[in-house]
Design an enzyme around this catalytic site. Sequence first.
Site: not given
Length: 767
Positions: A397-398
Amino acid sequence: MKQLPPYTNILDEHLPATIGYGYRDIKWFEDFRRQEYPQLANITYLDHAGTTLYPISLIHEYSAELCADLFGNPHSKSPASQLTCRRIDDIRLKVLQLFNADPECFDLVFVANATAAIKLVGEAFRELENWEYCYSEDSHTSMIGLREWSSSSKCLSKFAMISHMNTPQRENATTLFAWPGQSNFTGERFPANWTKHLIGRETSYSLFDAAALVSTCSLNLSDPVNSPDFTAISFNKIFGFPDLGSLIVKRSAAHVFERRKYFGGGTVAALIASSQWSVPKNEIHSRLEDGTIPFHSVLALDHAINIQKRFYGSMENISAHTAALAKYLYLQLRELKHGNGRKVCSIYTGGNFEDSETQGPIICFNVSGKDGIWVGYTEFEKLAALKGIHIRSGGLCNPGGVEKWIDLKPWEIQRNYQAGHVCGDDHDIVEGKPMGALRVSLGAMSTTEDALSLIAFIREFYLDEKVLNEHDFLHTKKSAVINRISIYPIKSCHCFDIPRGTYWPIEPYGLRYDRQWFVIHKGTGRALNQKQYPRMTLIRPTITTDHLQIQWHETSEIIRVPINPAGQGLAITTRSTVCGETIEALLYTQPEIEQFFTKFLQVPSTLALYPPDSDMRQAKSHLRQLNRDYSIKQPISLSNESPFLLISQASVDALNAQIAETNGKKVLADVFRGNFVISGPDLHAYEEDFWTSVTISNHSFTVAGSCRRCHMVCLDQSTGEKDVDPFVTLSKHRKKNGRILFGQHLTLRTPPRDVMVTVGDKIYIDE
């Protein structure tokens, strides 16, 4: 406490710095962890950045309060409700004090999680016609999402962020600067007081994502002038439980929420339903906590704060402990090398493990073989799970971290998406480049043994792999015999062996009826598989003239299903997801079919048919890349990758010999779920890796490539019982280019016309 792995190396001089665990003494901590975290027995948990773990005392004390007192909805006036209100007020103050936030300068809004806190800020700014959003390249996906509501946005490095903060404010412009306290990708830390660069910019605001930071680091908001305007928190990151978040709002910036249009129950002082008139409540939290807050979770938060302080003393103790462990693990990983000197781990970090101000207890890395080829992080995570090691893999999620550290260009990301790669799938290596990384994160209850377990695991499975050489085999014309032909009428269920003496037809998609049916989840519409539902191995299908007969294990429970339900009006068209692909299928409508599968699989499910004339699914592209003559698209049924799968008994025997060396349980060829099992006196183990084509029944087949294996090979196909020996042994001896391989994919070179095969057919290996 788990026994230490039998491994030491030259870096063990760093061990004394961590063996005391940063708390009292090793004996105390071992006893404490065993008592308070029994769920960690035989588990190495290294995903504290996802969520840390809760001690059982937290659950017991929280449950005791719920059993002793009566708590009502805080929007009511009953004694039970007023008790709830008093407790919430006290806990709200307690949380502010936890972060040294003066309630005269700050208010705290309870929300679901940090993402909800970030979104709440965005809802206020979205009403502006002209606002700029500047976010850090290290931001979590949830922070990046706010850009969709802005007039313009910029993704900035940490240096560009500070530079932009120091530039004069544009006239009539509002800017929101957003950055994380800690990158959830690399663990690099960023100070909350970057807000000092905004002094004098009256229409600039700051949003600080502290979710990852506060899990192992204190947050000090004692200086309101240099503190962020909005700070997002997730409490499960700190305490493991409850699943709750908060937004800490600086009162001087609270006026931005006056632009927020939505209001929920309990947030207005007065309201007329028949006209556009309402008056919000005065307190910040009162007008932003829409509806009834999860007050039971707020009560749990009080116990979580108390217990953490009682057990660990302070966040400073936790920070010192995790920093020492992270440094030790980082040094160990950094020094791992293959026999040829090539490093095993490529570590991604912008911080300094000598300084906890700049680096949190996160180590993000990828693994490569001695030839420099990347190991797929999905395969690594699956094998680690079998060994009881819990880590995180993927894009984390980055997306900014992936772009920066993996060096994925925007055009590559778009190309990969168009080719079918999406977040969360198993396509971890595309065009020779990782799509994400492995992440190890430490927490308050992590131990040196956890670090050593990971190191021992990497040393056991990823150092100096041996790869078979094509020249080990004689290039002479060989033959073998097909001693077993199997189809799997229902995907992920038991096989149906073609009886000896029966000639079985080959269709364009493979053997007739192979993977033609599947079990569909009634709620999600997804196809079930053995990895999630091992009981599927006990469903025994048999093909008759016009029916599919389905038996539960060795019982008398049998149903008969028409092979062509559409022609009899017994099915409806539906959409489903199989192996990540969306397909159209025929859903059987008879109640007894649904009852059969739901009863025995213990999940709401029924049967569906993938039409045999469908061409929606094609053999996987990575197979076509292995052989030049396999360039034509090949339709497949519901098999994972190709129309046919060949297994060599010689290779199964070799694998069993390796399993026997560790006193493991031998496996049968059926765990590999092949269509053809072959044997022959002249066959060597694994020589099929180098075949290019074979001939069966005077028809030529292309050997399209090796079959990638997952831990489904651990399931006994007769009992559904799990045994990790096959996958673990394959991981040691059968990895190539980061993939675990066993068996060969085949495709028929010419269109099948009256092609029949039978057990006993000879198979000729072409030169």
